[in-house]
Write a protein that holds these residues in place. Structure first.
Motif, short mmCIF file in Angstrom:
data_model
loop_
_atom_site.label_atom_id
_atom_site.label_comp_id
_atom_site.label_asym_id
_atom_site.label_seq_id
_atom_site.Cartn_x
_atom_site.Cartn_y
_atom_site.Cartn_z
N ARG A 27 7.01 6.33 6.56
CA ARG A 27 5.89 6.48 5.63
C ARG A 27 4.53 6.18 6.26
N ALA A 28 4.51 5.70 7.49
CA ALA A 28 3.25 5.21 8.05
C ALA A 28 3.09 5.58 9.51
N THR A 55 0.83 -1.20 0.00
CA THR A 55 0.00 0.00 0.00
C THR A 55 0.86 1.25 0.00
N ALA A 56 1.98 1.23 0.70
CA ALA A 56 2.90 2.37 0.68
C ALA A 56 3.38 2.64 -0.75
N LEU A 57 3.65 1.59 -1.51
CA LEU A 57 4.05 1.76 -2.91
C LEU A 57 2.91 2.35 -3.73
N ALA A 58 1.67 1.88 -3.47
CA ALA A 58 0.52 2.39 -4.21
C ALA A 58 0.31 3.88 -3.95
N ARG A 114 -2.04 10.04 3.66
CA ARG A 114 -1.37 9.40 4.79
C ARG A 114 -1.71 7.92 4.82
N LEU A 115 -0.75 7.13 5.28
CA LEU A 115 -0.95 5.69 5.47
C LEU A 115 -1.03 5.42 6.97
N VAL A 116 -2.16 4.84 7.39
CA VAL A 116 -2.35 4.47 8.79
C VAL A 116 -2.50 2.96 8.87
N LEU A 117 -1.72 2.35 9.76
CA LEU A 117 -1.74 0.90 9.94
C LEU A 117 -2.47 0.55 11.22
N ALA A 118 -3.38 -0.40 11.14
CA ALA A 118 -4.14 -0.86 12.30
C ALA A 118 -3.51 -2.15 12.81
N GLU A 119 -3.12 -2.14 14.07
CA GLU A 119 -2.37 -3.27 14.63
C GLU A 119 -2.95 -3.67 15.99
N PRO A 120 -3.04 -4.98 16.27
CA PRO A 120 -3.54 -5.40 17.59
C PRO A 120 -2.61 -4.93 18.71
N ALA A 121 -3.19 -4.47 19.79
CA ALA A 121 -2.38 -4.06 20.93
C ALA A 121 -1.56 -5.23 21.48
N GLY A 122 -2.06 -6.45 21.30
CA GLY A 122 -1.34 -7.62 21.78
C GLY A 122 -0.32 -8.18 20.81
N ALA A 123 -0.07 -7.47 19.71
CA ALA A 123 0.94 -7.89 18.74
C ALA A 123 1.49 -6.66 18.03
N ALA A 124 1.91 -5.68 18.83
CA ALA A 124 2.22 -4.35 18.31
C ALA A 124 3.69 -4.17 17.96
N ASP A 125 4.27 -5.13 17.25
CA ASP A 125 5.69 -5.00 16.92
C ASP A 125 5.93 -3.93 15.85
N THR A 126 4.98 -3.70 14.97
CA THR A 126 5.17 -2.65 13.97
C THR A 126 5.20 -1.28 14.63
N ALA A 127 4.29 -1.03 15.55
CA ALA A 127 4.29 0.25 16.27
C ALA A 127 5.61 0.46 16.99
N ARG A 128 6.10 -0.57 17.68
CA ARG A 128 7.37 -0.45 18.39
C ARG A 128 8.53 -0.25 17.42
N SER A 129 8.50 -0.99 16.33
CA SER A 129 9.61 -0.94 15.37
C SER A 129 9.71 0.42 14.70
N LEU A 130 8.59 0.95 14.23
CA LEU A 130 8.62 2.23 13.54
C LEU A 130 8.98 3.37 14.50
N ALA A 131 8.54 3.25 15.75
CA ALA A 131 8.88 4.27 16.74
C ALA A 131 10.37 4.24 17.08
N ALA A 132 10.95 3.04 17.10
CA ALA A 132 12.37 2.89 17.47
C ALA A 132 13.31 3.10 16.30
N GLY A 133 12.79 2.98 15.07
CA GLY A 133 13.65 3.09 13.90
C GLY A 133 14.42 1.82 13.61
N GLU A 134 14.03 0.73 14.26
CA GLU A 134 14.62 -0.58 14.00
C GLU A 134 13.60 -1.64 14.36
#
Length: 319
Positions: A251-252, A190-193, A202-222
């Motif tokens: 991007r998200a 979707t980011a490519l699209a 804007r691209l907003v990603l919906a993620e379960p609070a109990g599996a929030a590795d994307t939120a942590r990863s994008l916030a940390a930059g790794e």
């Protein structure tokens, strides 16, 4: 996954042309009632009505038809507990090649049934990523099949992005596009699209609070993928892939959602829009309703990613 570079807009456009003879152009749905609840103009891309019941057919189809004839003759293999396995089996059938799916113990019965129904050879393994990968390697060694990773494969990512591309072409300008995120194939595609057709959105990603590795990863930059998932969204329990992270960084935005909010949104989509979607799909609407100020007054695209629901275990039904 191959060592090829990250997919780009050209890969997305090639994917759209490649899958056109095989994938459905899914409808865009609207509801004045849901617009009123959200305080925004919502456009739902109905990928739960895609072949195989999920957007996953797009990426699987692109990966299968991108193979040269020699590689295709040996078939494909993947590991999946659900929609990707069924999608790859269906895509392989469109080309008349073998498909092998490694399925971990504990898979949702309806999703396992879909994999079998579409003609895959099923290989069972323990419910760990290590067991999945080891069994895939064993099948590859025995058959020569090409591995098609569920979300970190270049052609899969490009194919998944065609859903958003279709939405943008059919609906016109959007301010925001909301998609679920697990392994990140749909999110990265979707980011490519958006890069290709709506760079201002804007691209907003919906993620379960109990599996929030994307939120942590994008916030940390790794990538921060050392976690044990705890969510009923079975399609979003996977860790964010490395190429997916690279495409999403900077991007998200991510909205994390409690399972109770996702169940409420799933029921709302059934009651109001008259559409049955799985929790991993309903989470996109749940994200909007959980943070209305983020979307107020805007044109919001929502990808309803899949509809392979276990009707004998609806989450709001008690025994």
């Amino acid at each position: 996954m191959s060592d090829s570079p990250l997919p780009c807009v050209d890969d997305l456009l090639a994917a759209a042309a490649r899958i056109a003879p095989h994938a459905s152009v899914t409808p865009v749905l609207h509801s004045q009632a849901l617009d009123g609840l959200a305080g925004a103009a919502l456009a739902f891309k109905a990928e739960h009505l895609q072949r195989g019941g999920a957007f996953k057919f797009r990426g699987a189809c692109n990966a299968v038809w991108a193979l040269d004839a020699e590689a295709a003759a040996c078939g494909v293999v993947t590991h999946s507990s659900g929609n990707h396995g069924a999608a790859l089996a269906l895509a392989a059938r469109t080309r008349g090649i073998p498909c092998n799916v490694v399925v971990p113990d504990g898979a949702v019965p309806t999703k396992l049934a879909n994999i079998v129904r579409h003609g895959a050879t099923v290989w069972r393994c323990a419910p760990s990523i290590q067991a999945r990968e080891a069994m895939c390697a064993q099948v590859q060694a025995q058959t020569g099949a090409r591995l098609v990773h569920p979300y970190a494969d270049r052609q899969v990512i490009a194919g998944q992005g065609t859903a958003a591309l279709e939405l943008l072409h059919a609906h016109g300008p959007l301010d925001v596009l909301v998609v679920p995120v697990g392994g990140g194939g749909l999110a990265a595609g979707t980011a490519l699209a958006l890069q290709a057709a709506a760079p201002q959105a804007r691209l907003v990603l919906a993620e379960p609070a109990g599996a929030a590795d994307t939120a942590r990863s994008l916030a940390a930059g790794e990538r921060r993928i050392d976690f044990t998932p705890d969510t009923l969204c079975d399609g979003l329990r996977t860790t964010l892939g490395a190429p997916n992270f690279a495409l999403l960084l900077g991007r998200a935005e991510v909205v994390t959602v409690a399972d109770a909010q996702t169940v409420a949104a799933m029921r709302l989509l059934w009651q109001v829009l008259k559409q049955v979607v799985e929790p991993s799909s309903a989470i996109a609407l749940a994200a909007i309703l959980s943070e209305p100020a983020r979307f107020a007054g805007q044109r919001v695209g929502v990808v309803l990613s899949g509809g392979n629901v276990d009707l004998d275990a609806l989450p709001w039904v008690t025994a």
